[in-house]
Design an enzyme around this catalytic site. Structure first.
Site, mmCIF file in Angstrom:
data_model
loop_
_atom_site.group_PDB
_atom_site.id
_atom_site.type_symbol
_atom_site.label_atom_id
_atom_site.label_comp_id
_atom_site.label_asym_id
_atom_site.label_seq_id
_atom_site.Cartn_x
_atom_site.Cartn_y
_atom_site.Cartn_z
ATOM 1 N N GLU A 114 25.415 -57.834 -24.703
ATOM 2 C CA GLU A 114 24.433 -58.870 -24.369
ATOM 3 C C GLU A 114 23.015 -58.317 -24.374
ATOM 4 O O GLU A 114 22.065 -59.031 -24.741
ATOM 5 C CB GLU A 114 24.781 -59.485 -23.018
ATOM 6 N N GLU A 134 35.639 -59.316 -21.701
ATOM 7 C CA GLU A 134 35.701 -59.952 -20.382
ATOM 8 C C GLU A 134 36.936 -60.822 -20.175
ATOM 9 O O GLU A 134 37.501 -60.865 -19.073
ATOM 10 C CB GLU A 134 34.437 -60.807 -20.151
#
Length: 260
Positions: A114, A134
């Site tokens: 990210e 995740e």
């Protein structure tokens, strides 16, 4: 004269010829992000935007890894790797005015990925890998990955990355347009700095205006986009730098930018 920011040793900021190289310096921890790293990255980005001698930033990680994401040990001890208004690593929600290039070696995982997506351009070694694992742990990317990745690569490719939690190879990322330039292993930082050097030759106000207009017009129709662009463009067109660019062109010389 620009000076390096190095308050914690966890983030190094080294200016050279208009380019600020920001290095996450936790190689033994695969450059995992804790609160101190987030503070250091945020400080370096502030330096980038505030220093008129700097035009472009390069974000990278030491020791052959970009970032493995959140420092889970630090998080378990109560260290929060996000900053108010800045997001994860001090960058995912920050509004950085000047162009920023991610130089990726090795892994860019989770929050590390990210952080790379928060940059404007990505340069990667052929051996680099990007991933959002995740879902394997019952979570989702919460710092921009869910909406930024589908903006950069085909939607269904992004879904595959998100839903499987499996990594995306840099060669595939380059094929899909996520990676702006692919290079040999070990050469990502040098390649990104060379790209930054070319960018830094251009008008700093023009670079900032282009970045701002690109960001605020995404998803708008033409009419709305022109309306949002107008004030920024008008200010740029009447700037001292714009007149200097015209004079330099007419006089067949390199422009001398003043950032005003």
């Amino acid at each position: 004269m620009s000076t390096a920011i190095d308050t914690t040793k966890l983030v190094l900021a080294e200016p050279h010829d208009g380019v600020l190289t920001i290095t996450i310096n936790r190689p033994e921890q695969k450059n995992a992000i804790n609160h101190a790293v987030a503070v250091g990255v945020a400080a370096a980005l502030d330096q980038l935007d505030a220093d008129p001698e700097l035009s472009v930033g390069v974000l990278t990680g030491a020791g052959g890894t970009f970032s493995a994401g959140m420092d889970l040990k630090g998080f378990a001890q109560g260290q929060i790797p996000t900053l108010p208004g800045r997001g994860f690593g001090g960058i995912t929600r920050a509004e950085v005015r000047k162009p920023l290039i991610a130089a990726v070696e090795g892994w860019a995982l989770g929050g590390g990925f990210e952080m790379a997506l928060a940059c404007d351009l990505i340069v990667a070694a052929e051996s680099a890998k990007f991933g959002f694992p995740e879902v394997k742990w019952g979570l989702v990317p919460g710092e921009g990955g869910l909406f930024r990745l589908p903006e950069r690569i085909p939607y269904h490719v992004a879904l595959r990355v998100m839903f499987t939690g499996e990594p995306l190879a840099a060669t595939d990322a380059e094929h899909y347009g996520l990676v702006s330039e692919l290079c040999a292993p070990g050469a990502a930082l040098r390649t990104a700095q060379e790209m930054a050097g070319k960018i830094s030759l251009n008008g700093p106000l023009a670079l900032a205006a282009a970045k701002r207009i690109l960001r605020i017009t995404q998803g708008l129709d033409d009419r709305a986009a022109f309306e949002r662009q107008q004030e920024i463009y008008s200010t740029l067109a009447t700037s001292e730098d714009a007149h200097e660019g015209a004079r330099a062109f007419a006089e067949k010389r390199a422009p001398v930018w003043h950032g005003r």
